[in-house]
Design an enzyme around this catalytic site. Structure first.
Site: not given
Length: 509
Positions: A82, A277
């Site tokens: 793995h 903004y």
């Protein structure tokens, strides 16, 4: 020393282990739980019961029985086969976090490992031996199988580790520290790799950097407000209480605190009625990022103390259940949200940079140049910021909406949470560089306005920053300044003028 028990690990303790080098141990009560769980595994093997991962193969091989003479070989084969990680290794601090978090999960007493396995994980932490774990190769379900297999290799003396600033064979580092590799027995290999510790470790490190950067972004934005002679009325507490988001109220309070004695801020109608903004909506935008950060922290704190193994052993082995706690969906969502939230801090920062350098949007020298025309000043710094912001938009595409089947369709839905955590970290890295550019431009603009008129907190920040990147008196290779400020922000241990989250003005109480 930080004592683990599998239940109560906090971010403060993680920070102490990762960045302050605190030693780690575990409680006697936890050891007893681990020993009982281990006895259950040994009983299963002795009785030759069929239990996934103990006396069977893995994934699609779960129906293949393994006799008790091969249980050790089964675990060794599991780890070696793995260990398929690819790409560059995770940062060393992430590998350190993986060791810590895996040990803590095993201490819950549901995984059936011997205490020596946990001891060896913590031996590596305490000796600052960190496995080399490739970043790519995990699907984020069935656990972070590939990354954690590379972690497990270090326990058996295989693979490579980071040790004293070098990448060396594991056995070299273990020998120098007098640590012996172990032989994995029944279920131990599976218990080491069936978990979410790669995505969670990456997420924890990403969160810690994001939290600090979010505070720093407010100081940097405050310098920009002074450079643009911004309107402080937009940060009035009544505006933010009227909406009701605590995080928005907190950001506005911190901005007011940073600018408390500034002579550069203005009032509405004094120079203009409203700011753009990117200035006026700092509390709303940064506050929304803080909402996400709080969500991410909550999920990570749960996962840091979670049992993510499979199968899990309950009631002293009377109940052994296969489930799916290794599935990374909760952290996958959290990491995607983190990437989006931090990308927005970069987005709004880049717009403030534009307002600082664009002569059509301010009354400052074009591109903050000391000699407009002959010298370009900060012109291309804005380009660089725009490039990073655009890259963040692709990185912020959610990984969690993707899935691909594996193990012959036995594992047919996966989270991609580890990909999400890596992308979130890259977004944070990019965002810090955007904020570094805003720092350089904001300092230049504030100096043009008059350092003596700055607020005490922002002036202190500027004075520190000028030790890193001097004023722009002529064009130079600004890449070096950006990287220097970036490193300073990353390593800086405190934030100027920071208000703690629970420090609210009287109206908010």
């Amino acid at each position: 020393m930080v004592l683990l028990n599998g239940q109560t690990l906090t971010f403060d303790e993680v920070k102490r282990v990762l960045f302050d080098g605190d030693k780690v141990g575990f409680s006697d009560e936890s050891r007893k739980k681990v020993e009982k769980s281990r006895q259950a595994v040994e009983k299963i093997v002795a009785e030759e019961r069929i239990v996934y991962g103990i006396t069977t193969g893995f994934g699609k091989f779960s129906d293949v029985y393994i006799d008790k003479d091969n249980v050790e070989k089964l675990q060794l084969n599991l780890i070696r086969s793995h260990a398929c990680g690819i790409g560059q290794p995770f940062p060393e601090v992430v590998s350190r976090a993986m060791l810590l978090l895996r040990a803590n999960a095993l201490l819950k007493g549901f995984s059936g490992v011997r205490p020596v396995v946990i001891e060896r994980l913590l031996d590596l932490v305490n000796a600052h031996i960190h496995p080399v774990v490739p970043e790519q190769g995990s699907l984020g379900a069935s656990g972070d199988l590939a990354p954690l297999s590379h972690l497990a290799l270090a326990l058996i003396g295989e693979g490579e580790v980071f040790y004293k600033g070098q990448k060396v064979p594991t056995l070299t580092a273990l020998t120098k520290e007098g640590i012996f590799p172990i032989t994995l027995t029944a279920k131990e290999g599976l218990a080491l790799i069936n978990g979410t510790q790669a995505m969670t470790a990456m997420g924890v490190v990403a969160y810690l950097e994001a939290e600090k950067l979010a505070y720093q972004s407010e100081v940097i934005a405050s310098v920009t407000i002074e450079g643009l002679r911004g309107i402080i009325d937009a940060f009035d507490e009544d505006i933010h209480l009227a909406r009701g988001y605590k995080e928005q109220v907190d950001v506005a309070a911190r901005i007011r605190d940073h600018l408390a004695d500034s002579e550069l801020i203005t009032r509405q109608g004094e120079l203009r009625v409203q700011d753009a903004y990117s200035i006026r909506c700092i509390p709303q935008v940064h506050g929304a990022t803080w909402q996400t950060l709080n969500y991410v922290k909550e999920k990570l704190e749960i996962e840091m103390n979670a049992a993510t193994d499979n199968p899990l052993i309950f009631n002293d082995g009377e109940k052994v259940l296969s489930g799916g706690n290794f599935h990374g969906q909760p952290i996958a969502f959290a990491m995607d949200f983190l990437a989006i939230a931090m990308a927005e801090l970069a987005n709004i920062s880049e717009r403030r940079i534009e307002r600082l350098v664009n002569p059509q949007l301010n009354d400052l020298p074009p591109f903050l140049s000391p000699e407009p025309g002959l010298q370009s000043g900060a012109m291309i710094m804005q380009y660089a910021a725009a490039s990073l912001v655009s890259e963040n938009k692709t990185l912020a595409h959610p990984a969690s909406v993707d899935s691909i089947p594996s193990s012959a369709n036995q594992e047919d839905h996966v989270s991609m949470g580890t990909i999400g955590s890596r992308h979130a970290y890259q977004v944070i890295t990019n965002t810090r560089r955007v904020l570094s550019i805003e720092t350089i431009c904001g300092m230049q603009a504030a100096e043009i306005r008059g350092v003596e008129k700055m607020a005490s907190a922002t002036r202190h920040f500027l004075n520190e920053g000028r030790e890193i990147a001097p004023t722009i008196s002529e064009d130079r290779v600004f890449s070096k300044d950006i990287e220097a400020i970036n490193t300073w922000l990353k390593e800086k241990t405190s934030t100027v003028g920071k208000i703690k989250k629970n420090e609210m003005h009287s109206k908010t109480r």
